[in-house]
Design a protein around this motif. Structure first.
Motif, PDB file in Angstrom:
ATOM      1  N   SER A  12       0.801  -1.233   0.000  1.00 56.95           N
ATOM      2  CA  SER A  12       0.000   0.000   0.000  1.00 56.95           C
ATOM      3  C   SER A  12       0.832   1.282   0.000  1.00 56.95           C
ATOM      4  CB  SER A  12      -0.980   0.066   1.180  1.00 56.95           C
ATOM      5  OG  SER A  12      -1.703  -1.121   1.236  1.00 56.95           O
ATOM      6  N   ASP A  13       2.114   1.144  -0.310  1.00 57.19           N
ATOM      7  CA  ASP A  13       2.955   2.340  -0.415  1.00 57.19           C
ATOM      8  C   ASP A  13       3.611   2.322  -1.799  1.00 57.19           C
ATOM      9  OD1 ASP A  13       4.346   4.639   0.180  1.00 57.19           O
ATOM     10  OD2 ASP A  13       5.479   3.817   1.852  1.00 57.19           O
ATOM     11  N   CYS A  14       4.436   3.337  -2.052  1.00 57.39           N
ATOM     12  CA  CYS A  14       5.201   3.325  -3.291  1.00 57.39           C
ATOM     13  C   CYS A  14       6.547   3.993  -3.037  1.00 57.39           C
ATOM     14  CB  CYS A  14       4.456   4.045  -4.418  1.00 57.39           C
ATOM     15  SG  CYS A  14       4.203   5.801  -4.134  1.00 57.39           S
ATOM     16  N   GLN A  15       7.519   3.688  -3.892  1.00 61.19           N
ATOM     17  CA  GLN A  15       8.828   4.323  -3.809  1.00 61.19           C
ATOM     18  C   GLN A  15       9.028   5.131  -5.091  1.00 61.19           C
ATOM     19  OE1 GLN A  15      12.510   2.091  -2.503  1.00 61.19           O
ATOM     20  NE2 GLN A  15      13.191   2.761  -4.513  1.00 61.19           N
ATOM     21  N   ILE A  16       9.378   6.401  -4.932  1.00 58.74           N
ATOM     22  CA  ILE A  16       9.542   7.262  -6.101  1.00 58.74           C
ATOM     23  C   ILE A  16      10.958   7.836  -6.135  1.00 58.74           C
ATOM     24  CG2 ILE A  16       8.727   9.368  -7.263  1.00 58.74           C
ATOM     25  CD1 ILE A  16       5.980   8.855  -6.123  1.00 58.74           C
ATOM     26  N   THR A  17      11.606   7.710  -7.288  1.00 57.29           N
ATOM     27  CA  THR A  17      12.946   8.273  -7.479  1.00 57.29           C
ATOM     28  C   THR A  17      12.894   9.339  -8.570  1.00 57.29           C
ATOM     29  OG1 THR A  17      13.950   6.162  -6.884  1.00 57.29           O
ATOM     30  CG2 THR A  17      15.362   7.738  -8.017  1.00 57.29           C
ATOM     31  N   LEU A  18      13.438  10.508  -8.275  1.00 53.44           N
ATOM     32  CA  LEU A  18      13.548  11.570  -9.274  1.00 53.44           C
ATOM     33  C   LEU A  18      15.009  11.734  -9.644  1.00 53.44           C
ATOM     34  CD1 LEU A  18      11.208  14.388  -7.858  1.00 53.44           C
ATOM     35  CD2 LEU A  18      10.621  12.501  -9.369  1.00 53.44           C
ATOM     36  N   SER A  19      15.287  11.765 -10.934  1.00 51.50           N
ATOM     37  CA  SER A  19      16.658  12.018 -11.373  1.00 51.50           C
ATOM     38  C   SER A  19      16.638  12.955 -12.578  1.00 51.50           C
ATOM     39  CB  SER A  19      17.374  10.708 -11.682  1.00 51.50           C
ATOM     40  OG  SER A  19      16.550   9.858 -12.438  1.00 51.50           O
ATOM     41  N   PRO A  20      17.732  13.700 -12.780  1.00 51.24           N
ATOM     42  CA  PRO A  20      17.751  14.664 -13.883  1.00 51.24           C
ATOM     43  C   PRO A  20      17.675  13.958 -15.236  1.00 51.24           C
ATOM     44  CG  PRO A  20      19.762  14.805 -12.545  1.00 51.24           C
ATOM     45  CD  PRO A  20      18.996  13.658 -12.037  1.00 51.24           C
ATOM     46  N   ALA A  21      16.983  14.573 -16.185  1.00 48.99           N
ATOM     47  CA  ALA A  21      16.881  14.018 -17.539  1.00 48.99           C
ATOM     48  C   ALA A  21      16.689  15.182 -18.501  1.00 48.99           C
ATOM     49  CB  ALA A  21      15.709  13.050 -17.629  1.00 48.99           C
ATOM     50  N   THR A  22      16.868  14.905 -19.787  1.00 47.37           N
ATOM     51  CA  THR A  22      16.712  15.984 -20.770  1.00 47.37           C
ATOM     52  C   THR A  22      15.236  16.326 -20.988  1.00 47.37           C
ATOM     53  OG1 THR A  22      16.901  14.290 -22.455  1.00 47.37           O
ATOM     54  CG2 THR A  22      18.873  15.620 -22.012  1.00 47.37           C
ATOM     55  N   HIS A  23      14.369  15.320 -20.777  1.00 45.62           N
ATOM     56  CA  HIS A  23      12.934  15.585 -20.898  1.00 45.62           C
ATOM     57  C   HIS A  23      12.196  14.727 -19.863  1.00 45.62           C
ATOM     58  CE1 HIS A  23      13.967  12.127 -23.387  1.00 45.62           C
ATOM     59  NE2 HIS A  23      12.785  11.663 -23.066  1.00 45.62           N
ATOM     60  N   ARG A  24      10.896  14.959 -19.742  1.00 46.73           N
ATOM     61  CA  ARG A  24      10.134  14.211 -18.740  1.00 46.73           C
ATOM     62  C   ARG A  24       9.981  12.743 -19.166  1.00 46.73           C
ATOM     63  NH1 ARG A  24       4.211  16.119 -16.979  1.00 46.73           N
ATOM     64  NH2 ARG A  24       5.301  18.069 -16.489  1.00 46.73           N
ATOM     65  N   HIS A  25      10.318  11.857 -18.230  1.00 45.03           N
ATOM     66  CA  HIS A  25      10.288  10.428 -18.551  1.00 45.03           C
ATOM     67  C   HIS A  25       9.747   9.697 -17.318  1.00 45.03           C
ATOM     68  CE1 HIS A  25      11.293   6.664 -20.265  1.00 45.03           C
ATOM     69  NE2 HIS A  25      12.462   6.491 -19.686  1.00 45.03           N
ATOM     70  N   VAL A  26       8.572   9.085 -17.457  1.00 45.93           N
ATOM     71  CA  VAL A  26       7.939   8.428 -16.310  1.00 45.93           C
ATOM     72  C   VAL A  26       7.958   6.912 -16.506  1.00 45.93           C
ATOM     73  CG1 VAL A  26       5.812   8.212 -14.948  1.00 45.93           C
ATOM     74  CG2 VAL A  26       6.463  10.435 -15.911  1.00 45.93           C
ATOM     75  N   VAL A  27       8.567   6.198 -15.558  1.00 45.41           N
ATOM     76  CA  VAL A  27       8.624   4.734 -15.625  1.00 45.41           C
ATOM     77  C   VAL A  27       7.893   4.169 -14.415  1.00 45.41           C
ATOM     78  CG1 VAL A  27      10.137   2.719 -15.788  1.00 45.41           C
ATOM     79  CG2 VAL A  27      10.907   4.924 -16.698  1.00 45.41           C
ATOM     80  N   ILE A  28       6.822   3.407 -14.685  1.00 40.86           N
ATOM     81  CA  ILE A  28       6.025   2.873 -13.584  1.00 40.86           C
ATOM     82  C   ILE A  28       6.111   1.360 -13.538  1.00 40.86           C
ATOM     83  CG2 ILE A  28       3.671   2.648 -12.651  1.00 40.86           C
ATOM     84  CD1 ILE A  28       3.145   5.409 -14.065  1.00 40.86           C
ATOM     85  N   ASP A  29       6.399   0.848 -12.329  1.00 34.87           N
ATOM     86  CA  ASP A  29       6.413  -0.591 -12.113  1.00 34.87           C
ATOM     87  C   ASP A  29       5.425  -0.826 -10.978  1.00 34.87           C
ATOM     88  OD1 ASP A  29       6.877  -3.177 -11.372  1.00 34.87           O
ATOM     89  OD2 ASP A  29       9.038  -2.974 -11.152  1.00 34.87           O
ATOM     90  N   SER A  30       4.235  -1.322 -11.327  1.00 37.91           N
ATOM     91  CA  SER A  30       3.192  -1.439 -10.318  1.00 37.91           C
ATOM     92  C   SER A  30       2.637  -2.844 -10.238  1.00 37.91           C
ATOM     93  CB  SER A  30       2.047  -0.468 -10.640  1.00 37.91           C
ATOM     94  OG  SER A  30       0.969  -0.706  -9.775  1.00 37.91           O
ATOM     95  N   VAL A  31       2.268  -3.235  -9.018  1.00 35.92           N
ATOM     96  CA  VAL A  31       1.627  -4.543  -8.850  1.00 35.92           C
ATOM     97  C   VAL A  31       0.220  -4.532  -9.458  1.00 35.92           C
ATOM     98  CG1 VAL A  31       2.914  -5.383  -6.862  1.00 35.92           C
ATOM     99  CG2 VAL A  31       0.966  -3.881  -6.482  1.00 35.92           C
ATOM    100  N   VAL A  32      -0.311  -3.329  -9.673  1.00 35.74           N
ATOM    101  CA  VAL A  32      -1.654  -3.221 -10.264  1.00 35.74           C
ATOM    102  C   VAL A  32      -1.582  -2.499 -11.623  1.00 35.74           C
ATOM    103  CG1 VAL A  32      -2.922  -3.354  -8.098  1.00 35.74           C
ATOM    104  CG2 VAL A  32      -2.062  -1.156  -8.841  1.00 35.74           C
ATOM    105  N   GLN A  33      -0.441  -2.700 -12.289  1.00 35.45           N
ATOM    106  CA  GLN A  33      -0.173  -2.044 -13.571  1.00 35.45           C
ATOM    107  C   GLN A  33      -1.335  -2.177 -14.571  1.00 35.45           C
ATOM    108  OE1 GLN A  33       3.397  -1.182 -13.977  1.00 35.45           O
ATOM    109  NE2 GLN A  33       3.002  -0.028 -15.821  1.00 35.45           N
TER     110      GLN A  33
END
Lengths: 95, 338
Positions: A12-33
């Motif tokens: 019931s929680d999530c872990q989020i990592t932000l890192s610098p990039a040239t453009h917005r890039h969202v990668v999701i790994d979810s148990v309820v993907q």
């Protein structure tokens, strides 16, 4: 600029990592993907839009967090991320 | 339930005891350990060495409560403070599913050991490395060196590869466990390869590790550890490096003496077949040139003319620098380090 990670891998929680990039890039790994993948992505983009953050990579490991939990985690991450950026700028200015 | 840091020697002993009950041992190179307690009793533990999670165990009575998530999350939180966001875990086959459920991605798996990562992706990392050096898709020769320090033996090996290939990649082991730091080893190799046509020098990244880092806590014998380390390394190289960079052949120095490296060479030979070339060592008179011989000379005699038949100019230049002098001093003091 450095990476920032918040949250946990607990149920019931999530872990989020932000890192610098040239453009917005969202990668999701979810148990309820399959069911909520798109909904989670929409939350991420909404919060990023509000913060006006575009050149960033967001890695989400979701363990079934509710959308307000994801929102809260992401807002915290953004706050730390911007603080880290400010600190870096400060250290450049002060030499 | 509480998470606690393991600080005192007696707490460490309790962790060792707990691991022992789970048929695991406590690795010596651990930086940080935590325990999960209920009513004072240890019900789980996890440790970290650099960016490798190890010695992870949960009391079987509590399995199914997902205490692994609690433990790993707590450990990751501590690692963030040190700015470590990319971690690895080596574990037994039976636990792969549990780590996968936490978001870990498997890299390679043998009959007994699996290597997984979180917070990074080997495919992405290698692709970025390939792009940043603008490497072609043409078939390439490859050499992996630690170069601790760079010798004429390494030069000979790289030249042999370069004679057979229009393009050759030289990976320098990124892991910083050797007496010569990575930056120095990388600089020596780059300088010594400048005159060899078609050679690109690259960092090996975190994926090719030495057997010193390889976790031992769930493996019982020295020979098993050597075999498993070699196997994981060979499979990682074959599955990812050869594919990402289109490496057609790997060149390795012959190892007639060191049992560690000969197991490694044998494993490489077995899995790469004719894509692997074992090159006889360059000799000085009767004696094969090796980095350990050079370290031995430095340890006993310091920087003298005696080492010049063993090393390229780049190594001599480094040893003459203030940094190099510090390393020679440390070599003289730390007899046992490799």
């Amino acid at each position: 600029m450095k990476k920032v990670t918040v949250g946990t891998l607990e149920s019931s929680d999530c872990q989020i990592t932000l890192s610098p990039a040239t453009h917005r890039h969202v990668v999701i790994d979810s148990v309820v993907q399959a069911v909520f993948g798109e909904a989670i992505e929409a939350v991420i983009h909404r919060v990023l839009d509000q913060a006006g953050l575009d050149s960033v990579r967001v890695d989400v490991i979701d363990k079934g967090a509710l959308d307000y939990a994801i929102e809260a985690r992401l807002k915290t991450a953004i706050k730390y991320y911007e603080e880290a950026a400010d600190e870096k700028e400060l250290s450049i200015h002060t030499g | 339930m509480t998470i606690e840091d393991v600080i005192l020697e007696q707490e460490k002993e309790a962790v060792k005891c707990f691991l022992h009950q789970h048929n695991l041992s406590y690795d010596e190179d651990i930086d940080e350990s935590i325990v999960l307690r209920e009513d004072g009793k240890i019900i789980g533990t996890a440790s970290v060495s650099g960016n490798i999670l190890k010695c992870v165990a949960v009391d079987s009575e509590y399995q199914g409560e997902n205490l692994l998530a609690t433990l790993i999350s707590a450990l990751l939180q501590r690692l963030r403070q040190r700015d470590v966001h990319h971690v690895f875990v080596y574990t037994i086959d039976d636990h792969v599913a549990r780590f996968k459920a936490l978001g870990f991605k498997p890299i390679v798996q043998t009959m007994t050991t699996a290597l997984l990562e979180l917070g990074g992706s080997i495919q992405e990392a290698l692709l970025n490395l390939k792009r940043s050096h603008a490497l072609s898709d043409a078939p390439k020769g490859c050499v992996v060196v630690n170069a601790n320090p760079m010798t004429l033996g390494h030069v000979h090996l790289i030249k042999t590869a370069a004679e057979h290939h229009a393009e050759t990649l030289v990976f320098v082991v990124s892991e910083d466990r050797s007496i010569f730091p990575f930056a120095a080893r990388f600089a020596m190799v780059t300088e010594a390869c400048r005159a060899i046509p078609g050679v690109t020098v690259l960092p090996s990244l975190d994926y090719l590790v030495s057997s010193a880092t390889f976790p031992k806590y769930f493996l019982k014998s020295e020979s098993k550890i050597r075999e498993e380390h070699a196997l994981i390394d060979v499979l990682t190289f074959k599955t990812y490096y050869m594919k990402a960079f289109n490496i057609s052949h790997r060149y390795m120095g012959e190892e007639p003496f060191s049992p560690m490296t000969s197991v490694y060479n044998e494993t490489m030979k077995k899995y790469l077949n004719n894509q692997c070339h074992i090159v006889p060592r360059l000799k000085l008179g009767e004696h094969p040139i090796s980095a350990s011989t050079v370290r031995k000379l430095l340890r006993h005699h310091g920087l003298t003319e005696a080492i010049s038949p063993y090393v390229p100019d780049a190594t001599v230049a480094y040893l003459n620098s203030p940094e190099g002098e510090t390393i020679i001093r440390r070599l003289k003091h730390h007899e046992q380090r490799h």
